[in-house]
Design an enzyme around this catalytic site. Structure first.
Site, short mmCIF file in Angstrom:
data_model
loop_
_atom_site.label_atom_id
_atom_site.label_comp_id
_atom_site.label_asym_id
_atom_site.label_seq_id
_atom_site.Cartn_x
_atom_site.Cartn_y
_atom_site.Cartn_z
N LYS A 486 -2.00 1.30 -2.86
CA LYS A 486 -1.97 0.19 -3.79
C LYS A 486 -1.07 -1.08 -3.06
CE LYS A 486 -5.22 0.06 -5.34
NZ LYS A 486 -5.65 1.52 -5.23
N HIS A 505 12.97 16.06 7.30
CA HIS A 505 12.59 16.85 8.61
C HIS A 505 11.77 15.60 9.41
CE1 HIS A 505 12.86 20.65 6.42
NE2 HIS A 505 12.12 20.19 5.53
#
Ligand code: AGP
Length: 609
Positions: A486, A505
């Site tokens: 959105k 990570h």
């Protein structure tokens, strides 16, 4: 959600009504019709499948003269768009005509009763029962017949009724669905919404539930459901027509965000039987066929795909059947294994998205069963599928999908509960508890919409950013994906959604001083985990805005800003937590001066591959 208009006066009724309907096409545009009482033995009428322009073109060849009439622009709920399913609906003798906006919940039992009394139905609509009921009770007094007929109806209805040899008479009724009356110089208007009549008058009465309007011989009287006269306050409208077509909102997107409480309520409507068991009439799959299903795929595009992510979670959690979610443009070329024990659920607001349609065709060619969740009755997707769940969110005009998404989530929760009950994977207590909670969602969304000022202030802090993140865990991660889409598609801020536990990570390298990071934190068993993830990004200088359940005070201690939302069951939280993210996207787009309803490079329905 349809649009109705009525007129009694000295003008050419056809002209006034068609003009009014053209201002109501945002309410429905798959077919239209008009009926005019000419003081003759029958009513003159015309109705055409397609946009209003089809009817206009027809009327250019076959104009209908007269000063009293009703008209309708349709958003199909029962019966595909066609000439015969278009309104007005007339009785057999074509002496009474009705236009209707809403849904008649008990129309099947009324229809059976009327057929047993010899009535012949020409359409598949719920509405047609109304005109035959009026005919059944008509003894020369139109308003009396209407009163008797509406006593038999259950559901939502705004009606306009005219009759042959009642040349200066119109009756209108409001129950749930909106209806207004406009007062002009010796003329009267009825309409579903203000834009339809603003060109002619700014003086309107807003009708309350159960009120009945009687216009006859240049007089207007409003009665309550007990036929007592009602004195009402006349309102003077000061909107311009452009604003009015958005219901007074600045943009269709904002209007549709505020339509969500009603869209959730409507999508739920008529799908609970008197024992509060879900009954999905348009899903013809038998219990045995459902028990045979070994694999479910959910396939869609964009926002509909994001709804599918929540659908997977709900179906696996409640019905205990494995579900795979895929984007249609990948699925159709991935040679997925499918056979007659496979169920493909496609989701499409428009029902016309090319990739989604192709995925359906592929699945059917391999013997799979196809269930479609769509917002458009008669759309290609609804015609291709064996089973359909219509979201009754009403027309969605803004490119950025909002109310269709939350209605799709309601659809998935109801399908998951229905499957779970049929596969005996849920207890009765849990089943009814979730149904109670789903019924409560509409008012909880209304509460969140009251917080728009808080959200606007937050957006002011981040509107100039070039990038942003949405983080979440579990279903919150799925909500984060819709939230990011959105924000991206209408503010043009580069936004990524991430599973909060995954950030360290690699992607956390992108976090720097002031990077806006929205964290969706609604799952009780994951709050602590999310708090440590928030601390991780805060340590790199991020500006954190949390969306959390009321009462979760811990979050406010770590986030820079917190948007609190009401509580409901963890499984249902996505319907609530997405609403603030829709407002964030809306205000960010506004603050950046973008075209909110028609963002660059996008189309409402992507009908090409
Ligand atoms: C969402 O805001 C976009 N308009 C777009 O991603 C949309 O969800 C997608 O194109 C799918 O459309 P559909 O639901 O009509 O199939």
């Amino acid at each position: 959600m349809c649009g109705i208009v009525g007129y009694v006066g000295k003008r050419n009724a056809e002209e006034v009504i068609i003009d009014g309907l053209s201002k109501l096409e945002y309410r429905g545009y798959d077919s239209a019709g008009i009926a005019i009482s000419q003081g003759k033995d029958t009513i003159a009428y015309a109705k055409k499948k397609g946009r209003l322009s089809m009817l206009e073109d027809y009327l250019k060849e076959e104009p209908i003269l007269g000063h009293v009439g009703i008209g309708h622009t349709r958003w199909a709920t029962h019966g595909e768009p066609s000439d015969s399913n278009s309104h007005p609906h007339l009785n057999e003798k074509e002496t009474i005509a009705v236009v209707h906006n809403g849904i008649i919940e008990n129309y099947m039992e009324i229809k059976e009763m009327l057929i047993s009394e010899g009535y012949v139905f020409k359409s598949e609509t719920d509405t047609e029962v109304i005109v035959h009921l009026i005919d059944k009770f008509y003894k020369g007094n139109l308003i009396e017949a209407v009163y008797s007929a509406i006593k038999k109806l259950r559901g939502a209805y705004a009606l306009g009724v005219i009759a042959a040899n009642h040349p200066n008479e119109l009756v209108a009724v409001r129950k749930e669905s909106p209806l207004i009356v406009g007062l002009g110089e010796d003329e009267f208007f009825i309409a579903s919404d203000v834009p339809a009549i603003l060109k002619y008058t700014r003086n309107v009465y807003y009708l309350e539930n159960g009120e009945v309007v009687h216009i006859i011989d240049n007089t207007l009287t409003i009665y309550d459901e007990k036929k007592n006269k009602v004195n009402k306050e006349l309102k003077v409208i000061d909107w311009d027509i452009e604003a009015a077509s958005k219901g007074g909102y600045d943009h269709f997107m904002l209007k549709e965000i505020y339509d969500q409480p009603q869209a959730i309520k409507e999508t739920l409507l008529r799908r609970l039987d008197k024992n509060r068991i879900i009954c999905l009439d348009d899903i013809k799959m038998t219990k045995e066929q459902l028990e045979d299903i070994t694999k479910v795929y959910i396939v869609a595009c964009g926002t509909a795909y994001n709804a599918g992510l929540i659908g997977k979670y709900a179906i696996e959690k409640l019905a205990k059947v494995p579900v795979e979610v895929d984007i249609a443009s990948e699925f159709r070329y991935s040679d997925p294994f499918m056979d007659e024990k496979t169920l493909l659920i496609v989701v499409s607001q428009s029902g016309e998205t090319a990739d989604t349609l192709a995925a359906m065709k592929l699945a059917k060619s391999r013997g799979a069963r196809v269930l479609a969740i769509t917002n458009v009755v008669g759309s290609s997707v609804s015609r291709e599928a064996q089973d359909v769940f219509y979201t009754w969110a009403g027309p969605e005009i803004a490119v950025a999908s909002t109310k269709a998404y939350t209605a799709q989530l309601v659809a998935f929760y109801m399908i998951a509960l229905d499957f779970a009950l049929k596969r005996s994977t849920i207890t009765e207590d849990r089943y009814s508890e979730l149904i109670n909670q789903i019924e409560g969602l509409s008012s909880l969304v209304t509460q969140i919409l009251e917080k728009k000022e808080d959200i606007l202030n937050i957006v002011k802090d981040i509107k100039d950013t070039t990038s942003a993140f949405y983080l979440g865990r579990g279903v919150d991660y799925m909500t984060a994906q819709e939230a990011a889409l959105k924000l991206k598609e209408i503010s043009y801020i580069y936004t990524e959604a991430f599973a909060a536990g995954e950030l360290k990570h690699g992607t956390i390298a992108l976090v720097e001083e002031g990077t806006p990071i929205f964290c969706v934190v609604t799952q009780d068993d994951l709050v602590e985990k999310m708090i440590s993830n928030i601390k991780e990004v805060k340590a790199r200088g991020a500006f954190v805005i949390a969306i959390a359940k009321e009462g979760n005070t811990e979050i406010a201690k770590v986030a820079d800003d917190t948007i609190y939302i009401p509580k409901t069951d963890n499984l249902l939280m996505p319907i609530l937590s997405v609403v603030p993210t829709q407002l964030v996207a809306y205000y960010a787009s506004l603050e950046r001066g973008n075209d909110v309803d028609k963002p660059r490079n996008l189309a409402k329905s992507v009908t090409v591959e």
